[in-house]
Design an enzyme around this catalytic site. Structure first.
Site, mmCIF file in Angstrom:
data_model
loop_
_atom_site.group_PDB
_atom_site.id
_atom_site.type_symbol
_atom_site.label_atom_id
_atom_site.label_comp_id
_atom_site.label_asym_id
_atom_site.label_seq_id
_atom_site.Cartn_x
_atom_site.Cartn_y
_atom_site.Cartn_z
ATOM 1 N N PRO A 1 0.794 -1.084 -0.206
ATOM 2 C CA PRO A 1 -0.015 0.081 -0.053
ATOM 3 C C PRO A 1 0.894 1.110 0.062
ATOM 4 O O PRO A 1 1.709 1.130 0.746
ATOM 5 C CB PRO A 1 -0.855 0.031 1.363
ATOM 6 N N LEU A 2 0.742 2.293 -0.850
ATOM 7 C CA LEU A 2 1.171 3.415 -0.871
ATOM 8 C C LEU A 2 0.357 4.650 -1.069
ATOM 9 O O LEU A 2 -0.410 4.739 -2.153
ATOM 10 C CB LEU A 2 2.359 3.558 -2.191
ATOM 11 N N SER A 3 0.182 5.460 -0.088
ATOM 12 C CA SER A 3 -0.832 6.470 -0.030
ATOM 13 C C SER A 3 -0.445 7.139 -1.057
ATOM 14 O O SER A 3 0.906 7.694 -1.156
ATOM 15 C CB SER A 3 -0.620 7.067 1.575
ATOM 16 N N GLN B 1 -6.339 -1.553 3.056
ATOM 17 C CA GLN B 1 -5.675 -1.323 4.318
ATOM 18 C C GLN B 1 -6.272 -0.348 5.072
ATOM 19 O O GLN B 1 -6.817 0.921 4.632
ATOM 20 C CB GLN B 1 -4.305 -1.043 3.944
ATOM 21 N N CYS C 1 2.547 3.132 10.014
ATOM 22 C CA CYS C 1 2.831 4.461 9.461
ATOM 23 C C CYS C 1 3.568 5.242 10.344
ATOM 24 O O CYS C 1 3.083 5.369 11.548
ATOM 25 C CB CYS C 1 1.576 5.068 8.928
ATOM 26 N N LYS D 1 0.196 -4.832 8.685
ATOM 27 C CA LYS D 1 1.586 -4.574 8.416
ATOM 28 C C LYS D 1 2.316 -3.432 9.513
ATOM 29 O O LYS D 1 1.606 -2.645 9.775
ATOM 30 C CB LYS D 1 1.491 -3.785 7.090
ATOM 31 N N ASN E 1 9.553 -6.639 3.724
ATOM 32 C CA ASN E 1 9.348 -5.455 3.242
ATOM 33 C C ASN E 1 10.533 -4.564 3.861
ATOM 34 O O ASN E 1 10.959 -4.473 4.574
ATOM 35 C CB ASN E 1 7.908 -4.830 3.595
ATOM 36 N N ASP F 1 13.515 -1.845 1.320
ATOM 37 C CA ASP F 1 14.717 -2.049 0.300
ATOM 38 C C ASP F 1 14.587 -3.412 -0.774
ATOM 39 O O ASP F 1 15.607 -3.731 -1.111
ATOM 40 C CB ASP F 1 15.942 -2.326 1.054
ATOM 41 N N ARG G 1 8.759 1.587 -2.377
ATOM 42 C CA ARG G 1 9.367 2.607 -3.549
ATOM 43 C C ARG G 1 9.845 2.102 -4.736
ATOM 44 O O ARG G 1 9.933 2.764 -5.550
ATOM 45 C CB ARG G 1 10.399 3.407 -2.668
#
Ligand code: FMN
Length: 346
Positions: A43-45, A97, A127, A166, A227, A229, A252
């Protein structure tokens, strides 16, 4: 016993098809949900909306995707939320999520997420953003394990689908509590845990401490997803070898590169490296992304597309200038023309 991948150094991986441990080509079992891929899109806001997920899924059709995090108490206004929780009935498997710190809100939010089509519900306990932690959500739950347990218990009782967590390895280097925390989440009913190998204090800086993911994997019986790198096939293999995790989640590394999950998934399934996209293919993908964001979100989509466009414009001569220009586009046409010109000059 050493992990079967541990003898492979990342530099030799591209030249050979290693014997991958067989579990990596079997489905990932999240409670009763079976996912035919060991590579997940995080998930990436502000990023993993339906448009982005569709691009990722084109190359990784069997991988699990996540919505952007959704505030559980705002979920009642889900129709007004800016398409954060929109799930296409055809996109499977998908996890919604949620974040919050109130078990009852999260339980209700989870029910709505399931109505929207969620195959699993994930609770954000990682977060680091102040606005979220000061209200007791995100990574601050690492410091409130009892509340975190209540949250998992309440959500598990509220929905039929598997509930997952997560999180990070701890609050800071003096407070790394993922082993105890993970045990508590498992006992409360979580069916999978994704561990970002950084502390809250690290934010997104420094190296992910995969050794804690390895220890968590040795401690827990539910699937552990690594999760942090994981930016390439090599780093994915290295992480799997070092941690023995049940799967890897890319974050990323997918910004401006929706090919990554598919590249790793393909390698785990076939032992072969996919030909990476050319610069032109990446820029064509950027054009498609821009157009689709506009069709999906209108003018807001153009503004949101600016950051995506700058992420695509990397790794070729002239990229720096193109990035600067794309960061200011006001229309689809402007963006398309800029990219077209860049392609012509390659
Ligand atoms: C722009 C951005 C948005 C993010 N949004 C979320 C989110 O909504 N939910 C979540 O659990 N993690 C979120 N994360 C964290 C990532 O999912 C991931 O855990 C982290 O970036 C570590 O992986 P990486 O080192 O491969 O980037 C976000 C990270 C970034 C950079």
């Amino acid at each position: 016993m050493p992990h079967p991948l541990s003898s492979l150094t990342p530099t030799i991986i591209p030249q050979m098809s290693p014997e991958l441990p067989s579990y990596l080509s079997t489905p990932l079992k999240i409670g009763k949900v079976e996912v035919r891929s060991r590579v997940l899109q995080s998930p990436l806001s502000g990023v993993t909306d339906q448009v982005f997920r569709r691009l990722v899924r084109r190359y990784a059709p069997e991988s699990m995707m996540y919505t952007e995090m959704v505030h559980a108490s705002q979920i009642k206004h889900v129709r007004e939320l800016p398409q954060i929780m929109d799930v296409d009935p055809d996109e499977r498997p998908i996890s919604v999520q949620l974040f919050d710190c109130r078990p009852d809100f999260l339980a209700e939010g989870a029910q709505m997420a399931v109505q929207e089509g969620a195959d699993t519900v994930d609770i954000n306990m990682g977060c680091p953003v102040n606005k979220i932690t000061k209200n007791g959500g995100g990574s601050s739950l690492l410091r409130q394990p009892q509340l975190a347990e209540q949250i998992v218990g309440a959500v598990v009782a509220a929905v039929e689908v598997p509930v997952t967590v997560k999180t990070r390895i701890g609050w800071d280097d003096r407070e790394i509590n993922i082993l105890e925390f993970g045990r508590r989440m498992e006992a409360a009913g979580a069916q999978m845990i994704t561990i970002h190998g950084r502390t809250r204090a690290q934010g997104y800086n420094g190296k992910a401490q995969w050794e804690w993911i390895k220890r968590a994997k040795e401690t827990l019986t539910i699937p552990v997803i690594a999760n942090g790198d994981i930016n390439s096939v090599e780093t994915a293999l290295q992480c799997l070898a070092e941690t023995g995790a049940d799967g890897v989640m890319c974050s990323r590394g997918t910004l401006g590169y929706p090919f990554l999950v598919g590249e790793i998934d393909w390698f785990l399934k076939t032992g072969e490296l996919k030909q990476p996209p050319t610069v032109v293919e990446r820029l064509r993908c950027a054009q498609e992304h821009l157009q689709a964001l506009f069709e999906y979100k209108g003018k807001r989509g153009i503004y949101q597309s600016r950051k995506h466009m700058t992420w695509y414009a990397r790794g070729f001569s002239g990229a720096h200038q193109l990035r600067h220009q794309l960061a200011q586009i006001e229309s689809v046409q402007e963006g398309q023309d800029l990219i077209e010109r860049a392609i012509a000059q390659l």
